[in-house]
Write a protein that holds these residues in place. Structure first.
Motif, short mmCIF file in Angstrom:
data_model
loop_
_atom_site.label_atom_id
_atom_site.label_comp_id
_atom_site.label_asym_id
_atom_site.label_seq_id
_atom_site.Cartn_x
_atom_site.Cartn_y
_atom_site.Cartn_z
N ASP A 186 0.83 -1.21 0.00
CA ASP A 186 0.00 0.00 0.00
C ASP A 186 0.86 1.26 0.00
N HIS A 187 1.95 1.23 0.78
CA HIS A 187 2.83 2.40 0.83
C HIS A 187 3.54 2.61 -0.52
N SER A 188 3.93 1.52 -1.15
CA SER A 188 4.60 1.63 -2.46
C SER A 188 3.65 2.21 -3.50
N VAL A 189 2.43 1.69 -3.51
CA VAL A 189 1.42 2.19 -4.46
C VAL A 189 1.09 3.64 -4.15
N GLY A 190 0.97 3.97 -2.86
CA GLY A 190 0.67 5.35 -2.48
C GLY A 190 1.76 6.31 -2.89
N ALA A 191 3.01 5.88 -2.73
CA ALA A 191 4.14 6.74 -3.11
C ALA A 191 4.14 6.99 -4.61
N VAL A 192 3.88 5.94 -5.39
CA VAL A 192 3.84 6.09 -6.85
C VAL A 192 2.71 7.01 -7.26
N THR A 193 1.55 6.86 -6.62
CA THR A 193 0.39 7.69 -6.94
C THR A 193 0.67 9.16 -6.62
N MET A 194 1.27 9.41 -5.47
CA MET A 194 1.60 10.80 -5.09
C MET A 194 2.61 11.41 -6.05
N GLU A 195 3.60 10.62 -6.45
CA GLU A 195 4.61 11.12 -7.39
C GLU A 195 3.97 11.45 -8.73
N LYS A 196 3.03 10.61 -9.15
CA LYS A 196 2.34 10.86 -10.42
C LYS A 196 1.53 12.15 -10.34
N GLN A 197 0.83 12.34 -9.21
CA GLN A 197 0.05 13.56 -9.02
C GLN A 197 0.95 14.79 -9.01
N ARG A 198 2.11 14.67 -8.36
CA ARG A 198 3.05 15.78 -8.30
C ARG A 198 3.54 16.17 -9.68
N GLN A 199 3.86 15.15 -10.48
CA GLN A 199 4.32 15.41 -11.84
C GLN A 199 3.22 16.05 -12.68
N GLU A 200 1.98 15.61 -12.48
CA GLU A 200 0.87 16.20 -13.23
C GLU A 200 0.66 17.66 -12.85
N GLU A 201 0.83 17.95 -11.56
CA GLU A 201 0.70 19.34 -11.10
C GLU A 201 1.81 20.22 -11.68
N VAL A 202 3.03 19.67 -11.72
CA VAL A 202 4.16 20.42 -12.29
C VAL A 202 3.91 20.68 -13.76
N MET A 203 3.42 19.69 -14.49
CA MET A 203 3.14 19.85 -15.92
C MET A 203 2.04 20.86 -16.15
N ALA A 204 1.03 20.85 -15.25
CA ALA A 204 -0.07 21.81 -15.40
C ALA A 204 0.44 23.23 -15.20
N VAL A 205 1.29 23.43 -14.20
CA VAL A 205 1.88 24.76 -13.95
C VAL A 205 2.74 25.19 -15.12
N TRP A 206 3.51 24.25 -15.68
CA TRP A 206 4.38 24.55 -16.81
C TRP A 206 3.57 24.96 -18.03
N GLU A 207 2.47 24.25 -18.26
CA GLU A 207 1.62 24.57 -19.40
C GLU A 207 0.99 25.95 -19.23
N GLU A 208 0.55 26.28 -18.00
CA GLU A 208 -0.04 27.59 -17.75
C GLU A 208 1.00 28.69 -17.95
N ALA A 209 2.22 28.42 -17.52
CA ALA A 209 3.28 29.43 -17.67
C ALA A 209 3.63 29.61 -19.16
N SER A 210 3.62 28.53 -19.91
CA SER A 210 3.94 28.61 -21.35
C SER A 210 2.88 29.40 -22.07
N ILE A 211 1.60 29.17 -21.68
CA ILE A 211 0.51 29.90 -22.33
C ILE A 211 0.60 31.39 -21.99
N ALA A 212 0.96 31.71 -20.76
CA ALA A 212 1.04 33.12 -20.31
C ALA A 212 2.16 33.86 -21.03
N LEU A 213 3.24 33.15 -21.40
CA LEU A 213 4.37 33.78 -22.07
C LEU A 213 4.15 33.96 -23.56
N GLU A 214 3.17 33.28 -24.11
CA GLU A 214 2.92 33.39 -25.55
C GLU A 214 2.29 34.74 -25.89
#
Length: 214
Positions: A186-214
């Protein structure tokens, strides 16, 4: 050949369905090994005239039926969640008969090792239920032997107590191991899930920043 080469998926067993299929396969094979061991035990008992051929033949038929039911259930649904209970039913039936037919302590304990396969399901409830049912099965076999005046050979009541206590100890160890394995999983699956969510949040912020700079 690795699972990656055969299936083209490096993390095949990250999928819970694949885990269940593999666990069911293990249980089917483990129970088969147990039944083959019992068949060998029966054959030896006839050769050395420990038990009559007729009595052994009756038990052998029960063993073959239990083996057939196990594999039919497995083949019908390789990812079925009820297979473990089908295996348990056959295991307890044969174990009761063997515990009654033979007085040697190994004959009463050997079946408990099949329960070890339950660890693969990360199902603590199944381990507790199967362990309790198996222990009761052996106790009933012993009680029946005592009440029917069956010859116990050199075994005493203390020997029987040690056998039952050994089974209980084994079941407790398997239960604790299963619970610990489930926590790790459960801890291994939870860690992977949290890491995936973190990466998705980072990508979302990056996409918003890219759109704002255009």
């Amino acid at each position: 050949m690795s699972n990656k080469v055969k299936n083209g998926n490096e993390f095949l067993y990250a999928d819970q369905t694949q885990q269940l299929i593999r666990a069911n396969s293990f249980m089917a094979v483990a129970s088969t090994c147990y039944y083959l061991y019992i068949m060998a035990l029966l054959a030896i008992s006839v050769v050395f005239k420990i038990r009559s051929a007729g009595f052994v033949g009756f038990i052998a038929v029960l063993v073959l039926v239990a083996l057939a039911v196990t594999w039919i259930a497995y083949k019908r649904n390789v990812q079925g969640k009820k297979l473990r209970y089908v295996v348990l039913a056959g295991l307890c039936l044969i174990s009761w008969v063997i515990a009654f037919a033979f007085s040697q302590d190994f004959a009463m304990i050997i079946g408990a090792f099949v329960i070890v396969g339950g660890i693969l399901y990360f199902d603590k409830k199944y381990i507790i239920v199967s362990g309790a049912v198996y222990t009761v099965t052996i106790i009933l076999a012993i009680a029946y032997k005592l009440s029917s005046g069956e010859n116990l050979g050199d075994m005493t009541g203390i020997d029987m107590f040690f056998i039952v206590s050994a089974i209980v100890m084994l079941v407790l160890i398997i239960t604790v191991t299963t619970g610990t394995a489930k926590v790790f999983n459960d801890h291994s699956v939870g860690a992977v899930t949290m890491e995936k969510q973190r990466q998705e949040e980072v990508m979302a912020v990056w996409e918003e920043a890219s759109i704002a700079l255009e």
